[in-house]
Design an enzyme around this catalytic site. Structure first.
Site, short mmCIF file in Angstrom:
data_model
loop_
_atom_site.label_atom_id
_atom_site.label_comp_id
_atom_site.label_asym_id
_atom_site.label_seq_id
_atom_site.Cartn_x
_atom_site.Cartn_y
_atom_site.Cartn_z
N LYS A 100 0.82 -1.21 0.00
CA LYS A 100 0.00 0.00 0.00
C LYS A 100 0.86 1.26 0.00
CE LYS A 100 -4.49 -1.68 1.19
NZ LYS A 100 -5.75 -1.53 1.90
N LYS B 54 -6.26 -10.93 -8.85
CA LYS B 54 -7.55 -11.23 -8.22
C LYS B 54 -8.59 -10.16 -8.51
CE LYS B 54 -7.64 -9.09 -3.72
NZ LYS B 54 -8.07 -9.12 -2.37
N LYS C 98 -12.27 -4.82 -5.61
CA LYS C 98 -13.14 -3.63 -5.66
C LYS C 98 -12.40 -2.43 -6.22
CE LYS C 98 -14.69 -4.18 -0.85
NZ LYS C 98 -13.47 -4.47 -0.09
P1 ATP Z 1 -9.53 -4.05 -2.14
O1 ATP Z 1 -10.00 -4.13 -3.55
O2 ATP Z 1 -9.78 -2.72 -1.50
O3 ATP Z 1 -8.14 -4.61 -1.94
P2 ATP Z 1 -10.85 -6.48 -1.52
O4 ATP Z 1 -11.88 -6.58 -2.60
O5 ATP Z 1 -9.62 -7.30 -1.64
O6 ATP Z 1 -10.49 -4.98 -1.27
P3 ATP Z 1 -11.44 -6.81 1.37
O7 ATP Z 1 -12.53 -6.01 1.96
O8 ATP Z 1 -10.04 -6.44 1.73
O9 ATP Z 1 -11.64 -6.88 -0.22
O10 ATP Z 1 -11.65 -8.35 1.71
C1 ATP Z 1 -12.81 -8.93 2.27
C2 ATP Z 1 -12.65 -10.43 2.21
O11 ATP Z 1 -12.83 -10.88 0.85
C3 ATP Z 1 -11.27 -10.92 2.64
O12 ATP Z 1 -11.43 -12.06 3.49
C4 ATP Z 1 -10.58 -11.27 1.34
O13 ATP Z 1 -9.60 -12.25 1.51
C5 ATP Z 1 -11.75 -11.73 0.46
N1 ATP Z 1 -11.53 -11.51 -0.98
C6 ATP Z 1 -11.27 -10.33 -1.58
N2 ATP Z 1 -11.15 -10.45 -2.92
C7 ATP Z 1 -11.30 -11.78 -3.20
C8 ATP Z 1 -11.27 -12.57 -4.42
N3 ATP Z 1 -11.06 -12.02 -5.61
N4 ATP Z 1 -11.49 -13.90 -4.33
C9 ATP Z 1 -11.71 -14.46 -3.12
N5 ATP Z 1 -11.75 -13.79 -1.94
C10 ATP Z 1 -11.55 -12.47 -1.96
#
Ligand code: ATP
Ligand code: LTN
Length: 333
Positions: free
Chosen positions: A117, A199, A202
């Site tokens: 980050k 991955k 968001k």
């Molecule tokens: P950002 O895009 O801001 O990095 P994020 O989409 O990764 O956020 P978080 O709110 O940090 O989401 O994660 C919430 C949960 O969702 C965590 O347990 C994370 O491991 C899971 N998660 C996030 N993206 C994925 C994905 N593409 N596939 C499976 N699990 C996910």
């Protein structure tokens, strides 16, 4: 440590945007099932953590309420699970300060998320970003959680929470339960539809790569039809076919079918038929939740009443742990 009959689970979600299909399949759906499996679940929206990256205030408020309504729409049962908003329980900040004083500069410097980050937001490497793991440790330790279900990316943060708990307990006796990470063993890592090597996220700039849980059916269909695949046409799991593998993973997660069954279903049919079938399955999975979601967000008073009523329930648990920790370190009660 508290004597609980059921094992306690704690997890939190950043509300920096609308949840994606990745959050839904990889985390939320599994976490909600745990309430039926005999665990005592405590979940929250980590709005204080979201502040470590600059947010637009009105959007943060909107995403927080939206995320709250989405989990209710998914069937989170408030008679079994506590579900609150982190900033409404001030004990998180109070314990985080104590834990800051029991965490070393060196160990925080080694956190992968901090390094990633800081590189991504080089103009705003703030102290909150650095001490993020101490706030997360406070989130977990306040509730004496036994298990913390998270994606693999968060494992290091649960490990540092364990280290801090063990250090504190080593000095003052058993104050905190030492938590274990609960990481899904296989699959459920949903990749971007445009770049299947990264991955689905968001914060992805390419919105065509990510399915938001609130996307309408036409948008979902369009995004799946444009999903990147290889130059072949056979629906088969294999090396070099990351795009198709990802679509098969999504289809399997949503329909409950095995990869063999999927290959048999689409034998001789090609991507042209497979992609819309995946889209239809996702649309059907999300439709009833989206309908309930729309009813819940439309009732602003109900939503507000609900999250306000949850905070004191979380606070009652948090306060007991905080007060014990404060007493141990010598603060006058
Ligand atoms: P950002 O895009 O801001 O990095 P994020 O989409 O990764 O956020 P978080 O709110 O940090 O989401 O994660 C919430 C949960 O969702 C965590 O347990 C994370 O491991 C899971 N998660 C996030 N993206 C994925 C994905 N593409 N596939 C499976 N699990 C996910
Ligand atoms: N860092 C986590 C969100 C989070 C969390 C927590 C997860 C904040 N506090 C406590 C589990 C337990 C993330 O970015 N997904």
């Amino acid at each position: 440590m508290e004597n609980q009959e059921k094992k306690r689970i704690l997890s939190m979600y950043q509300c920096t945007g609308t949840f994606t299909l990745g959050n839904y399949l990889g985390a939320l759906r599994n976490h909600i099932k745990l309430q039926e499996e005999g665990y005592d679940c405590v979940y929250a929206l980590a709005d204080l953590h979201a502040l470590t990256v600059r947010q637009v205030p009105a959007e943060l408020r909107k995403y927080t309420k939206e995320a709250y309504a989405w989990l209710l729409a998914m069937g989170l049962d408030l008679s079994k699970t506590i579900f609150f908003i982190q900033s409404q329980v001030p004990e998180h900040c109070q314990l985080a300060w104590l834990l800051n004083c029991y965490t070393q500069f060196g160990e925080l410097s080694r956190m992968t998320q901090f390094k990633d980050k800081s590189a991504k937001h080089a103009d705003n490497i703030n102290a909150g970003l650095f001490t993020y793991p101490c706030l997360m440790a406070a989130d977990i330790l306040l509730y004496q959680a036994d298990y913390v279900p998270v994606g693999a990316d968060q494992k290091q943060h649960v490990e540092i929470a364990r280290d801090i708990a063990e250090r504190f307990n080593g000095i003052y006796g058993d104050v905190f339960t030492v938590p274990e990470p609960m990481i899904p063993k296989h699959g459920a890592r949903v990749m971007s539809l445009q770049n299947p090597l990264s991955k689905m996220s968001k914060s992805d700039e390419n919105q065509n790569g990510n399915i938001s849980v609130l996307d309408d059916p036409d948008t979902i269909m369009r995004k799946f039809k444009r999903a990147k695949t290889d130059s072949g046409s056979e629906v088969r799991f294999g090396e070099g076919k990351e795009g198709v593998n990802n679509l098969m993973g999504i289809y399997a997660a949503v329909t409950g079918k095995s990869f063999d069954e999927i290959e048999a279903e689409f034998a001789g049919k090609g991507y042209g038929e497979f992609k819309p079938a995946v889209a239809e399955a996702v649309i059907a999975e999300l439709r009833p939740i989206q309908e309930r979601y729309r009813e819940i967000v439309a009732d602003k008073a109900y939503l507000e009443e609900t999250y306000r009523a949850q905070a004191p329930k979380a606070q009652a648990i948090a306060r007991r742990t905080l007060s014990k920790a404060m007493k141990k370190v010598g603060l006058v009660q």
